[in-house]
Design an enzyme around this catalytic site. Structure first.
Site, PDB file in Angstrom:
ATOM      1  N   ILE A   1       0.719  -1.400   0.023  1.00 15.90           N
ATOM      2  CA  ILE A   1       0.069  -0.119  -0.037  1.00 15.90           C
ATOM      3  C   ILE A   1       0.856   1.248  -0.020  1.00 15.90           C
ATOM      4  O   ILE A   1       0.313   2.319  -0.282  1.00 15.90           O
ATOM      5  CB  ILE A   1      -0.997  -0.139   1.166  1.00 15.90           C
ATOM      6  CG1 ILE A   1      -2.237   1.027   0.903  1.00 15.90           C
ATOM      7  CG2 ILE A   1      -0.268   0.376   2.373  1.00 15.90           C
ATOM      8  CD1 ILE A   1      -3.321   0.515   2.096  1.00 15.90           C
TER       9      ILE A   1
ATOM     10  N   HIS B   1       5.875 -12.046   5.843  1.00 20.45           N
ATOM     11  CA  HIS B   1       5.558 -11.347   4.260  1.00 20.45           C
ATOM     12  C   HIS B   1       6.889 -11.386   3.863  1.00 20.45           C
ATOM     13  O   HIS B   1       7.816 -11.120   4.480  1.00 20.45           O
ATOM     14  CB  HIS B   1       4.804 -10.329   4.509  1.00 20.45           C
ATOM     15  CG  HIS B   1       5.126  -9.096   5.157  1.00 20.45           C
ATOM     16  ND1 HIS B   1       4.759  -9.365   6.649  1.00 20.45           N
ATOM     17  CD2 HIS B   1       5.742  -8.056   5.210  1.00 20.45           C
ATOM     18  CE1 HIS B   1       5.296  -8.045   7.438  1.00 20.45           C
ATOM     19  NE2 HIS B   1       6.111  -7.422   6.578  1.00 20.45           N
ATOM     20  N   MET B   2       6.877 -11.617   2.408  1.00 23.14           N
ATOM     21  CA  MET B   2       8.227 -11.205   1.695  1.00 23.14           C
ATOM     22  C   MET B   2       8.075 -10.277   1.052  1.00 23.14           C
ATOM     23  O   MET B   2       6.978 -10.079   0.213  1.00 23.14           O
ATOM     24  CB  MET B   2       8.768 -12.733   1.005  1.00 23.14           C
ATOM     25  CG  MET B   2      10.060 -12.415   0.294  1.00 23.14           C
ATOM     26  SD  MET B   2      11.387 -12.255   1.370  1.00 23.14           S
ATOM     27  CE  MET B   2      11.374 -14.411   1.781  1.00 23.14           C
ATOM     28  N   HIS B   3       8.835  -9.018   1.331  1.00 23.83           N
ATOM     29  CA  HIS B   3       8.840  -7.818   0.323  1.00 23.83           C
ATOM     30  C   HIS B   3       9.583  -8.251  -1.204  1.00 23.83           C
ATOM     31  O   HIS B   3      10.710  -8.766  -1.076  1.00 23.83           O
ATOM     32  CB  HIS B   3       9.584  -6.775   0.789  1.00 23.83           C
ATOM     33  CG  HIS B   3       8.797  -6.362   2.069  1.00 23.83           C
ATOM     34  ND1 HIS B   3       8.149  -5.124   2.152  1.00 23.83           N
ATOM     35  CD2 HIS B   3       8.994  -6.504   3.432  1.00 23.83           C
ATOM     36  CE1 HIS B   3       7.660  -4.940   3.370  1.00 23.83           C
ATOM     37  NE2 HIS B   3       8.194  -5.883   4.177  1.00 23.83           N
TER      38      HIS B   3
ATOM     39  N   ASN C   1      11.186  -8.604   7.075  1.00 24.65           N
ATOM     40  CA  ASN C   1      11.750  -8.397   8.387  1.00 24.65           C
ATOM     41  C   ASN C   1      11.201  -9.236   9.545  1.00 24.65           C
ATOM     42  O   ASN C   1      10.191  -9.934   9.229  1.00 24.65           O
ATOM     43  CB  ASN C   1      11.174  -6.879   8.497  1.00 24.65           C
ATOM     44  CG  ASN C   1      11.599  -6.048   7.353  1.00 24.65           C
ATOM     45  OD1 ASN C   1      12.789  -5.919   7.111  1.00 24.65           O
ATOM     46  ND2 ASN C   1      10.765  -5.111   6.760  1.00 24.65           N
TER      47      ASN C   1
ATOM     48  N   GLU D   1       6.478  -4.479  11.025  1.00 26.08           N
ATOM     49  CA  GLU D   1       5.409  -3.698  11.308  1.00 26.08           C
ATOM     50  C   GLU D   1       4.044  -4.691  11.512  1.00 26.08           C
ATOM     51  O   GLU D   1       3.282  -4.414  12.287  1.00 26.08           O
ATOM     52  CB  GLU D   1       5.042  -2.681  10.487  1.00 26.08           C
ATOM     53  CG  GLU D   1       6.139  -1.717  10.718  1.00 26.08           C
ATOM     54  CD  GLU D   1       6.018  -0.575   9.721  1.00 26.08           C
ATOM     55  OE1 GLU D   1       4.816  -0.563   8.848  1.00 26.08           O
ATOM     56  OE2 GLU D   1       6.789   0.569   9.396  1.00 26.08           O
ATOM     57  N   VAL D   2       3.823  -5.688  10.501  1.00 24.45           N
ATOM     58  CA  VAL D   2       2.797  -6.453  10.610  1.00 24.45           C
ATOM     59  C   VAL D   2       3.189  -8.043  10.893  1.00 24.45           C
ATOM     60  O   VAL D   2       3.998  -8.426  10.269  1.00 24.45           O
ATOM     61  CB  VAL D   2       2.266  -6.640   9.174  1.00 24.45           C
ATOM     62  CG1 VAL D   2       0.738  -7.506   8.881  1.00 24.45           C
ATOM     63  CG2 VAL D   2       1.697  -5.049   8.627  1.00 24.45           C
TER      64      VAL D   2
HETATM   65  P1  AMP Z   1       6.831  -4.650   7.693  1.00 21.58           P
HETATM   66  O1  AMP Z   1       7.616  -3.511   8.321  1.00 21.58           O
HETATM   67  O2  AMP Z   1       8.028  -5.733   7.118  1.00 21.58           O
HETATM   68  O3  AMP Z   1       6.173  -5.365   8.617  1.00 21.58           O
HETATM   69  O4  AMP Z   1       6.107  -4.322   6.249  1.00 21.58           O
HETATM   70  C1  AMP Z   1       4.697  -4.063   6.140  1.00 21.58           C
HETATM   71  C2  AMP Z   1       4.372  -3.725   4.816  1.00 21.58           C
HETATM   72  O5  AMP Z   1       2.983  -3.683   4.836  1.00 21.58           O
HETATM   73  C3  AMP Z   1       4.445  -2.143   4.947  1.00 21.58           C
HETATM   74  O6  AMP Z   1       5.304  -2.172   3.555  1.00 21.58           O
HETATM   75  C4  AMP Z   1       3.299  -1.467   4.455  1.00 21.58           C
HETATM   76  O7  AMP Z   1       3.349  -0.410   3.687  1.00 21.58           O
HETATM   77  C5  AMP Z   1       2.449  -2.586   4.009  1.00 21.58           C
HETATM   78  N1  AMP Z   1       1.153  -2.547   4.446  1.00 21.58           N
HETATM   79  C6  AMP Z   1       0.456  -1.937   5.527  1.00 21.58           C
HETATM   80  N2  AMP Z   1      -1.036  -2.257   5.415  1.00 21.58           N
HETATM   81  C7  AMP Z   1      -1.131  -2.778   4.096  1.00 21.58           C
HETATM   82  C8  AMP Z   1      -2.271  -2.849   3.352  1.00 21.58           C
HETATM   83  N3  AMP Z   1      -3.576  -2.784   3.796  1.00 21.58           N
HETATM   84  N4  AMP Z   1      -2.088  -3.545   2.041  1.00 21.58           N
HETATM   85  C9  AMP Z   1      -0.987  -3.629   1.342  1.00 21.58           C
HETATM   86  N5  AMP Z   1       0.367  -3.414   2.118  1.00 21.58           N
HETATM   87  C10 AMP Z   1       0.246  -2.987   3.436  1.00 21.58           C
END
Ligand code: AMP
Length: 118
Positions: free
Chosen positions: A33, A103-105, A90, A98-99
């Site tokens: 996002i 997840h893999m970026h 991360n 953060e989440v």
């Molecule tokens: P991390 O810091 O590795 O946990 O990355 C979390 C990622 O999730 C960040 O790059 C955010 O921009 C992304 N993110 C958060 N909410 C959403 C959402 N609703 N849809 C898509 N990406 C999101």
């Protein structure tokens, strides 16, 4: 402990939308996002795993294989294979996660720069 109120769990349950780019039995991939590169896609497992350590310890071989395959497939379909790209996952506080759902970026579409800003 997995917290199923996290935003990716809500996406998986269909409670909030995402810009889906790929899906299989075990994974969902969607655009970040807040993109940090021209292409910034997140690949997540459908199972409830907090991070890569949790997934490595507790994911089934089928789920792990599907996750790796999805990363390669998504990068290829996004046109990143030839020019190259970066994958980042991360973990925890020091990793600035953060989440709390694995997840893999996938970042690409331009030179991504040094591994760390100093
Ligand atoms: P991390 O810091 O590795 O946990 O990355 C979390 C990622 O999730 C960040 O790059 C955010 O921009 C992304 N993110 C958060 N909410 C959403 C959402 N609703 N849809 C898509 N990406 C999101």
């Amino acid at each position: 402990m997995y917290d199923d109120t996290n935003i990716f769990a809500k996406i998986l349950r269909g409670e909030i939308p995402c810009q889906k780019v790929d899906e299989c039995d075990h994974t969902l991939s969607f655009n970040d996002i807040s993109p940090q590169a021209p292409t910034h896609i997140l690949v997540i497992p459908k199972g409830s795993y907090v991070d890569m350590a949790d997934f490595a310890a507790n994911g089934s071989a089928e789920e792990q294989a599907a996750f790796l395959a999805a990363i390669g497939r998504v990068a290829e379909q996004a046109g990143l294979a030839e020019g190259g790209y970066r994958i980042i996952s991360n973990i925890g506080k020091n990793g600035h996660q953060e989440v709390p759902h694995l997840h893999m970026h996938i970042l690409g579409g331009e030179p991504i720069g040094p591994m760390r800003a100093r």
